[in-house]
Design an enzyme around this catalytic site. Structure first.
Site, short mmCIF file in Angstrom:
data_model
loop_
_atom_site.label_atom_id
_atom_site.label_comp_id
_atom_site.label_asym_id
_atom_site.label_seq_id
_atom_site.Cartn_x
_atom_site.Cartn_y
_atom_site.Cartn_z
N THR A 1 0.96 -1.36 0.19
CA THR A 1 -0.16 0.10 -0.10
C THR A 1 0.85 1.29 -0.01
O THR A 1 0.14 2.29 -0.18
CB THR A 1 -1.05 0.01 1.04
OG1 THR A 1 -0.11 -0.02 2.47
CG2 THR A 1 -1.85 -1.23 1.03
N VAL B 1 6.40 2.84 -2.59
CA VAL B 1 7.41 1.87 -3.40
C VAL B 1 6.45 0.55 -3.81
O VAL B 1 6.67 0.17 -4.60
CB VAL B 1 8.74 1.49 -2.61
CG1 VAL B 1 9.31 0.48 -3.22
CG2 VAL B 1 9.41 2.68 -2.51
N CYS C 1 18.26 4.49 -3.51
CA CYS C 1 17.76 5.00 -4.64
C CYS C 1 18.78 6.12 -4.98
O CYS C 1 18.97 6.13 -6.32
CB CYS C 1 16.44 5.37 -4.54
SG CYS C 1 16.24 6.65 -3.00
N GLN D 1 17.74 15.29 -3.94
CA GLN D 1 16.67 13.86 -3.88
C GLN D 1 15.46 14.43 -3.91
O GLN D 1 15.11 15.09 -3.17
CB GLN D 1 17.27 12.94 -2.73
CG GLN D 1 18.57 12.58 -2.78
CD GLN D 1 19.11 11.53 -1.75
OE1 GLN D 1 20.11 11.30 -1.34
NE2 GLN D 1 18.12 10.63 -1.29
N SER E 1 9.34 12.15 -3.59
CA SER E 1 9.07 10.90 -3.73
C SER E 1 9.76 9.93 -2.84
O SER E 1 9.28 8.84 -2.56
CB SER E 1 8.47 10.27 -5.16
OG SER E 1 9.76 10.46 -5.91
N GLY E 2 11.22 10.17 -2.94
CA GLY E 2 11.82 9.34 -2.13
C GLY E 2 11.61 9.21 -0.55
O GLY E 2 12.21 8.22 0.12
N GLU F 1 20.83 8.72 4.65
CA GLU F 1 21.46 8.67 3.32
C GLU F 1 23.01 9.02 2.79
O GLU F 1 23.31 8.28 2.09
CB GLU F 1 20.92 9.94 2.43
CG GLU F 1 19.12 9.60 2.09
CD GLU F 1 18.79 8.34 1.36
OE1 GLU F 1 18.98 8.50 0.29
OE2 GLU F 1 18.48 7.51 1.97
N LYS G 1 24.65 5.89 3.65
CA LYS G 1 24.27 4.70 2.68
C LYS G 1 25.25 4.75 1.19
O LYS G 1 25.85 4.03 0.73
CB LYS G 1 22.88 4.76 2.09
CG LYS G 1 21.98 4.15 3.33
CD LYS G 1 20.38 4.54 3.07
CE LYS G 1 19.49 4.29 4.27
NZ LYS G 1 18.07 4.73 3.89
N HIS H 1 16.25 11.52 -8.73
CA HIS H 1 17.22 11.97 -7.98
C HIS H 1 18.43 12.15 -8.84
O HIS H 1 18.93 11.64 -9.82
CB HIS H 1 17.71 10.63 -7.03
CG HIS H 1 16.80 10.44 -5.98
ND1 HIS H 1 15.98 11.09 -5.45
CD2 HIS H 1 17.03 9.33 -4.90
CE1 HIS H 1 15.32 10.60 -4.50
NE2 HIS H 1 15.82 9.60 -4.14
N ASN I 1 13.95 7.72 -9.11
CA ASN I 1 14.13 7.03 -7.99
C ASN I 1 13.26 6.00 -7.40
O ASN I 1 13.71 5.00 -6.89
CB ASN I 1 14.24 8.34 -6.73
CG ASN I 1 13.07 9.19 -6.66
OD1 ASN I 1 12.91 9.69 -7.57
ND2 ASN I 1 12.28 9.11 -5.72
#
Length: 357
Positions: free
Chosen positions: A13, A16, A149, A176, A179-180, A202, A205, A242, A327
């Protein structure tokens, strides 16, 4: 293929999860048989449970009843996971223990040395870690992760250059898209006419995952590449796409023309080509001084292409460039779907024979 293989989507739901559903609906190889979500959605139809955001939801998928994210409730042996990291840690392990192959978008297992962290065009050979993973953990299934992403954008831009010239140093500044952050994501008061110069986790990562993606695989697991990476992550008022501004130092100093030629010619690993989610062009090199732009370029290759521009000399390192990709498609759900397609081609998915795709 004469019949599509049944799959499930966990976290279906969310933002992503909905992208997974959109990409897998009427996929030539996969059929969404089950959708899983949080307890508040269980028992409802998917149409009722999901606040659908893009395009039209098909009746076939909309009428599916949402199930608990549990191997006792979901029986598909191929599972696409859009769960957040906290939930994924236990849930994905349970599915792998039960014999399912989990294609994960979560960070929970990415940096484990026996878990493949894969971008199909970049490092499909890392799928060999599945054998080590099963041996060490006693799982009959397994977990395969896609990259963060923003890391996906950086890694795809640098992979052909690292192979040819050896990347030693990277300064990365990412811009970025909103929507990320998922839905509802960043407050409108923070996002409008603004840049937020911090996205939790981020930068770490980017600095950690890049070395694993561009590294090698040995008997003890994934070995990281030796490059040094410094990252700055920013949230910007863009819906999708992105962007990464990169300054790169190499072991063997190439000319700008050589870098451009390598990027223009790159097609990615052969095993990743010609699949339903593969873009016609993995890397699109733009010559214009003002490209790439998310609004104009994010949907290139149905959202699966990397768009690169502004390749030029760097006064501190060797070369600088700008790279951009969608992304939630290339950097999230689409990356996992392509991972699954490559695994099917290699005979690494349940009920799929090697070479049948």
């Amino acid at each position: 293929m004469t019949a599509r293989v049944s799959v499930a989507v966990l976290g279906a739901t969310g933002a992503v999860g909905q992208t997974f559903v959109r990409l897998l609906d009427r996929h030539p190889y996969f059929r969404i048989a089950e959708v899983g979500a949080s307890p508040r959605s269980v028992g409802r139809s998917y149409r009722e449970a999901a606040t659908w955001r893009e395009g039209e939801l098909s009746d076939e998928i909309g009428e599916l009843q949402v199930r608990a994210c549990d191997p006792g409730a979901i029986r598909s042996r191929i599972v696409f996971s859009a769960l957040d990291a906290e939930a994924a840690l236990d849930v994905e392990r349970c599915f792998a223990e039960s014999g399912a192959i989990v294609l994960s978008n979560a960070k929970s297992y990415r940096m484990e040395p026996d878990v493949p962290l894969v971008i199909p065009e970049v490092n499909p050979g890392h799928l060999a870690l599945l054998e080590l993973q099963r041996e060490r953990r006693g799982w009959s299934g397994g977990i395969v992760t896609n990259a963060n992403c923003a890391v996906t954008v950086v890694a795809m831009a640098l992979a052909p250059l690292h192979e040819r010239f050896g990347v030693s140093t990277v300064f990365a500044t990412t811009l970025q898209a909103l929507s990320g952050a998922g839905y509802p994501g960043v407050s409108a008061l923070d996002a409008s006419s603004n840049i937020v110069p911090h996205i939790g986790g981020e930068e770490e990562k980017i600095e950690e995952e890049l070395g694993k993606l561009l590294g090698t695989v040995g008997s003890d697991g994934a070995a990281h590449a030796g490059m040094v990476v410094s990252a700055h992550a920013n949230r910007v008022p863009v819906v999708h796409g992105h962007t990464a501004c990169l300054s790169v130092g190499f072991e063997t100093e190439p000319s700008v023309e050589e870098v451009r030629a390598v990027l223009a010619e790159w097609r990615g690993a052969e095993v990743s080509r010609g699949l339903p989610t593969s873009p016609p062009d993995v890397s699109v090199l733009r010559a214009e001084a003002d490209r790439p732009q998310p609004r104009r370029d994010a949907d290139t290759g149905s959202g699966m292409s990397l768009v690169i521009g502004r390749v030029r000399p760097d006064p501190v390192l060797d070369v600088r460039l700008v790279a951009m990709a969608h992304n939630t498609v290339r950097g999230a759900a689409g990356g996992s779907v392509l991972n699954a397609e490559v695994m099917g081609r290699l005979g690494l998915l349940p009920d799929v024979e090697e070479g049948s795709w």
